[in-house]
Design a protein around this motif. Structure first.
Motif: not given
Length: 706
Positions: A664-680
């Motif tokens: 959850t904190e990692a998503l927040a660091a990306l300004n997201r609070n939902s999935v999916p999220v894909y980061v490269f």
């Protein structure tokens, strides 16, 4: 006794302090560490501590003056050659020493840390002191008339070379109080003066000032711009926040009127609003505290959905994204079964007053959607205000909610296929053409929409996590308006309604056909339940559905006793199922997998990035249908696997099926609070956030640039 490098703090705080050791090893070390503490502290209590590779003693006056003005005392660590102890931010491994003083005559303040140096060990960077160092403390007499000072200091330290040795001891002290001046041994006074000169000075005396401190979300870099004189040469800087800023040496670029320092940051760590540094140049150091961060940078490259910080987007744009995302939700497989039911009910309306009836149905459906979004948004904001970190779809992280939805869809499907009739009571819940059922259908549509996240939704939902409550609620309502808009238009527009087929005998066939998407939804929900609580989830959920089906059959009887028994049976079944779910959830453990995808581990990610290895993170959840589709069609295909292997990509699957604080904190660091999220994270640095709908072309494009 020797143990490997150890770290302090919780898992969340370990995200940027990379060690290559397994967690089990740390746990084992901690146990040994604790045992050592007991043995060592019992045997070490004196004015001088002789420990492995370090000797510790007081730096205090031989006689304290009666004058109560401020004093400086110290603890002197005499460290063997090639060994070191640590600064307040120990860097990628190690631990800062800890001090706890106790005295009735002397108040001792917080430690003052002399400027440190970087200590590279393999791919890690530690921050500390090689050789002798004095930790200094402000102190002041607190008792007038006392003739002696007694003081104890409970110490914990770590002295390291390649291995580390923990130490615990209590230093004791007793000194007379007399005269007007402190009486120092000359050698100790010289040591105190030497290390006082190495303390960071106030930033106002620095030859430069921090002009800006900018966090670039796209490259995950922190840029510090210094403006001022170059008389001291190129500076370096040490971050006090070891969780967010890498301990590695920053890159330094000379500019016309100063320097720019470039730091790496840790992934999966929330961006602080401000942070602290000490800046060192030419044997001088200056402290810069509470320097505010400016967020900038939109993920570039293949990014097609906005991942920029909310502050950089207007509320109108975010609401527009939410509205468009809500419209697209109607096309997602998770919402279709419910909407098909409602569409079926609209077709049934005909004759006089049909148009007005459809308008009312559309309005009530919209009201149900908006009310449910408002309720979920209210819960979301209340939990956020209470300090909890949650995200879109949080309701499906509850096994009870998932089982309840499975039961509801099971009953609806049985009713549609004609297995039972309760006076169309279930149809009244979702499919029958009346206002209450339209409102209920709106509620259902929102609940089952949670597993699907389409284009445009990610940034809007992510913004809701940081915006003030009224603006965040506006985004939720924007999503609801988008979800309800197509059906509302169909209901209120006579022109669009004219395209609906005429009612007839075919409707019964259609109704029975619509049962099968609902059965499919039940299968999917049982699968999600299994992911949430383990294999028992399937058994518990399927058993409840079996008992409920038996009860429906028993209720066909005309005998009151049988009907009463059926009621008792279904009550017991629900109670037992809830109890079994709770036990299964408590005992559920992650299932080991031989997949090339590894579980989310912030340490592993940071270590890979520091070593120059590319990283791909798949933020996913079992209840996220979009995630599962992307997984089957793209990420888990042979071609994608081959590309990842050819380019030595560390593949991380951050499974958010159950609530996980670190994810959850990692998503927040990306300004997201939902999935999916894909980061490269490419091997050469930087960060690319991919769209929520993946294609193999997007994966190929990641590597075509390298």
């Amino acid at each position: 006794m020797r143990i490997g490098l150890m770290q302090q703090g919780s898992l969340v705080h370990l995200t940027t302090r990379v060690v290559g050791l397994a967690i089990t090893f740390v746990i084992a070390c901690t146990t040994i560490f604790a045992e050592a503490k007991t043995d060592f502290s019992e045997s070490q209590s004196a004015e001088v501590i002789e420990a492995d590779h370090v000797r510790i003693r007081w730096l205090v006056p031989e006689q304290f003056a009666e004058n109560p003005t401020g004093k400086t005392i110290g603890l002197y660590f005499e460290v063997d050659p090639e060994w070191h102890v640590y600064w307040q931010n120990a860097g990628d491994s190690g631990a800062a020493p800890r001090f706890a003083f106790n005295s009735e005559q002397l108040a001792v303040g917080d430690p003052q840390w002399p400027r440190p140096k970087r200590l590279p060990i393999a791919h890690l960077t530690n921050i500390g002191y090689e050789g002798n160092v004095a930790y200094l403390f402000p102190a002041q007499l607190t008792t007038n008339g006392a003739d002696r000072v007694t003081l104890t200091a409970d110490l914990e330290w770590l002295v390291c070379k390649e291995d580390c040795i923990p130490g615990f001891a209590t230093l004791t002290l007793e000194r007379p109080i007399a005269g007007d001046e402190d009486q120092w041994a000359a050698a100790d006074a010289e040591i105190i003066a030497h290390f006082q000169a190495r303390l960071p000075q106030p930033k106002e005396s620095a030859p430069w000032q921090i002009d800006s401190l900018t966090f670039n979300a796209a490259s995950a870099e922190l840029l510090m711009t210094l403006r001022g004189s170059k008389e001291h040469g190129a500076p370096t800087a040490y971050p006090l926040d070891g969780n967010f800023v890498s301990a590695a040496e920053p890159g330094v670029t000379e500019m016309a009127d100063g320097y720019q320092l470039r730091f790496n940051t840790a992934s999966g760590v929330a961006t602080p609003e401000q942070t602290d540094f000490i800046i060192v140049a030419d044997d001088n150091a200056w402290a810069f505290s509470d320097t505010p961060l400016v967020l900038s940078g939109i993920a570039s490259g293949v990014t097609s959905t906005p991942s920029v910080a909310p502050a950089n987007q207007s509320l109108i744009v975010l609401i527009f994204f939410a509205f468009i995302g809500g419209i697209i939700l109607n096309l997602m497989p998770c919402v279709f079964p419910v909407l098909s039911i409602k569409l079926f009910s609209l077709i049934q309306t005909s004759g006089q007053g049909a148009a007005a009836h459809r308008v009312r149905e559309g309005m009530m459906y919209t009201a149900g959607v908006l009310a449910t979004f408002a309720a979920l948004g209210g819960i979301f904001l209340a939990l956020r205000a209470g300090g909890s970190a949650i995200g879109w779809g949080f309701q499906l992280q509850s096994p009870v909610v998932v089982m309840a939805l499975a039961l509801l869809f099971w009953l609806m499907a049985l009713s549609f296929i004609g297995a039972f009739e309760f006076g169309h009571s279930l149809m009244n819940l979702a499919g029958k053409a009346n206002s209450r059922s339209s409102f209920a259908t709106g509620v259902l549509a929102v609940f089952v929409a949670a597993p699907c996240t389409g284009p445009f939704m990610g940034a809007a939902l992510g913004a809701s996590a940081t915006l003030p409550a009224p603006q965040a609620m506006a985004i939720f309502l924007g999503l609801g308006a988008g979800l309800a808009a197509p059906f509302l238009l169909l209901a209120i527009s006579p022109r669009l309604s004219s395209f609906l087929p005429k009612p007839g005998a075919w409707m019964e066939t259609l109704r029975q056909f619509l049962a099968f998407p609902l059965f499919a939804t039940v299968i999917w929900l049982l699968w999600v339940l299994g992911k949430l609580v383990g294999d028992d989830g399937w058994l518990i959920g399927a058993s409840l559905l079996l008992v409920v089906s038996l009860v429906i059959w028993l209720l066909r009887s005309n005998r009151i006793t049988i009907k009463a028994s059926a009621g008792v049976l279904v009550f017991l079944a629900v109670v037992v199922s809830l109890q079994q779910l709770q036990e299964a959830e408590t005992s559920a453990v992650p299932v080991a997998s031989n997949s090339a995808w590894q579980a989310f581990d912030a340490q592993k990610i940071a270590a890979a990035r520091q070593s120059g290895q590319a990283v791909f993170i798949d933020y996913t959840a079992a209840w996220c249908i979009t995630c599962q589709v992307n997984k089957k069609l793209v990420l888990d295909t042979d071609e994608a696997s081959t590309l990842f292997e050819q380019h030595d990509v560390l593949r991380i699957r951050a499974d958010w099926t159950r609530y996980d604080e670190s994810i959850t904190e990692a998503l927040a660091a990306l300004n997201r609070n939902s999935v999916p999220v894909y980061v490269f994270y490419p091997a050469g640095g930087g960060q690319e956030v991919l769209p929520q709908i993946l294609t193999l072309d997007l994966i190929r494009e990641l590597f075509s640039k390298s």
